[in-house]
Write an enzyme that holds these catalytic residues in place. Structure first.
Site, PDB file in Angstrom:
ATOM      1  N   LEU A  76      11.182 -16.584   4.645  1.00  5.46           N
ATOM      2  CA  LEU A  76      11.738 -17.922   4.698  1.00  5.46           C
ATOM      3  C   LEU A  76      10.806 -18.836   4.410  1.00  5.46           C
ATOM      4  O   LEU A  76      10.991 -20.259   4.837  1.00  5.46           O
ATOM      5  CB  LEU A  76      12.472 -17.983   5.980  1.00  5.46           C
ATOM      6  CG  LEU A  76      13.514 -16.957   6.223  1.00  5.46           C
ATOM      7  CD1 LEU A  76      14.231 -17.518   7.682  1.00  5.46           C
ATOM      8  CD2 LEU A  76      14.552 -17.203   5.350  1.00  5.46           C
ATOM      9  N   CYS A  77       9.536 -18.625   3.901  1.00  8.82           N
ATOM     10  CA  CYS A  77       8.483 -19.702   3.554  1.00  8.82           C
ATOM     11  C   CYS A  77       8.798 -20.331   2.205  1.00  8.82           C
ATOM     12  O   CYS A  77       9.260 -19.610   1.473  1.00  8.82           O
ATOM     13  CB  CYS A  77       7.033 -18.995   3.518  1.00  8.82           C
ATOM     14  SG  CYS A  77       6.411 -18.699   5.281  1.00  8.82           S
ATOM     15  N   HIS A  78       8.439 -21.628   2.087  1.00 12.38           N
ATOM     16  CA  HIS A  78       8.478 -22.357   0.845  1.00 12.38           C
ATOM     17  C   HIS A  78       7.239 -21.955   0.131  1.00 12.38           C
ATOM     18  O   HIS A  78       6.156 -21.855   0.527  1.00 12.38           O
ATOM     19  CB  HIS A  78       8.650 -23.682   1.106  1.00 12.38           C
ATOM     20  CG  HIS A  78       9.964 -24.160   1.668  1.00 12.38           C
ATOM     21  ND1 HIS A  78      10.111 -23.991   3.153  1.00 12.38           N
ATOM     22  CD2 HIS A  78      11.233 -24.288   1.617  1.00 12.38           C
ATOM     23  CE1 HIS A  78      11.273 -24.351   3.451  1.00 12.38           C
ATOM     24  NE2 HIS A  78      11.822 -24.681   2.481  1.00 12.38           N
ATOM     25  N   MET A 114       1.502 -20.645   8.168  1.00 13.84           N
ATOM     26  CA  MET A 114       1.764 -19.551   7.610  1.00 13.84           C
ATOM     27  C   MET A 114       0.726 -18.962   6.674  1.00 13.84           C
ATOM     28  O   MET A 114       0.297 -18.031   6.402  1.00 13.84           O
ATOM     29  CB  MET A 114       3.230 -19.282   6.909  1.00 13.84           C
ATOM     30  CG  MET A 114       4.367 -19.440   8.107  1.00 13.84           C
ATOM     31  SD  MET A 114       3.857 -18.248   9.635  1.00 13.84           S
ATOM     32  CE  MET A 114       4.046 -16.723   8.896  1.00 13.84           C
ATOM     33  N   GLU A 115       0.312 -19.922   5.641  1.00 11.42           N
ATOM     34  CA  GLU A 115      -0.589 -19.626   4.677  1.00 11.42           C
ATOM     35  C   GLU A 115      -1.972 -19.519   5.297  1.00 11.42           C
ATOM     36  O   GLU A 115      -2.510 -18.587   4.934  1.00 11.42           O
ATOM     37  CB  GLU A 115      -0.713 -20.869   3.634  1.00 11.42           C
ATOM     38  CG  GLU A 115       0.550 -20.939   2.649  1.00 11.42           C
ATOM     39  CD  GLU A 115       2.016 -21.444   3.456  1.00 11.42           C
ATOM     40  OE1 GLU A 115       2.911 -21.356   2.995  1.00 11.42           O
ATOM     41  OE2 GLU A 115       1.746 -22.077   4.378  1.00 11.42           O
ATOM     42  N   ASP A 129     -10.726  -2.488   5.789  1.00 16.03           N
ATOM     43  CA  ASP A 129     -10.718  -1.555   4.683  1.00 16.03           C
ATOM     44  C   ASP A 129     -11.954  -1.052   4.215  1.00 16.03           C
ATOM     45  O   ASP A 129     -12.424  -0.112   3.936  1.00 16.03           O
ATOM     46  CB  ASP A 129      -9.784  -1.944   3.535  1.00 16.03           C
ATOM     47  CG  ASP A 129      -9.705  -0.945   2.321  1.00 16.03           C
ATOM     48  OD1 ASP A 129      -9.327   0.053   2.684  1.00 16.03           O
ATOM     49  OD2 ASP A 129     -10.256  -1.574   1.080  1.00 16.03           O
TER      50      ASP A 129
END
Length: 165
Positions: A76-78, A114-115, A129
């Site tokens: 739901l992120c733009h 969110m980014e 990793d």
């Protein structure tokens, strides 16, 4: 107190929020993650002497790439034009920790929390990793937004380690 959820319709279905009526403002977000490992592994990271190579530049690029693709991985992120993305590292050899800190900036109609979180999570996962051959028991913790500026909800920041506020 009744709260209307912005990403949920009255029938309960999820949708992308309409941001077309929001004001364009400068927006920033900083986030962090902490990789816990052993002191000798932190030394290997800082000396670029890991079996897989130099972890920090690889993790930095991975974090930048993740921020740019957040809208593709979080449903739901733009899509947001990002003006700046930084990924930095603070090593504490004695504690056996590597703190990853991201900063994301845009000038737009929605925030970049969110980014920043996508960038910091992916950078920390990339460090894991790169070190798992020497410490498969390393742990990633404390993924969180540290600060947000811009937009209708205003600016805020949380206290960071060592802050007396």
């Amino acid at each position: 107190m009744d709260h209307q959820l912005s990403h949920v319709r009255s029938d309960g279905s999820a949708h992308m929020v309409d941001v077309t009526g929001k004001d364009t403002t400068a927006r920033t977000s900083r986030a962090q993650a902490v990789v816990h490992t052993r002191s000798d592994v932190i030394d290997l990271i800082m000396d670029a002497d890991l079996p897989k190579g130099d972890a920090l530049p690889v993790a930095r690029v991975a974090g930048i790439m993740a921020a740019k693709k957040t809208w593709e991985t979080i449903p739901l992120c733009h899509p947001i034009p990002l003006g700046k993305i930084t990924v930095d590292f603070e090593a504490d050899v004695d504690a056996g920790t590597l703190r990853v800190i991201t900063l994301v900036k845009t000038k737009g109609v929605t925030g970049v929390e969110m980014e920043a979180l996508s960038a910091v999570s992916t950078a920390a996962l990339t460090v894991y990793d790169m070190i798992k051959a020497v410490d498969a028991r390393a742990v990633i913790t404390d993924i969180k937004v540290l600060e947000k500026t811009g937009g209708k909800s205003g600016d805020w920041a949380i206290s960071e380690p060592g802050d007396d506020s």
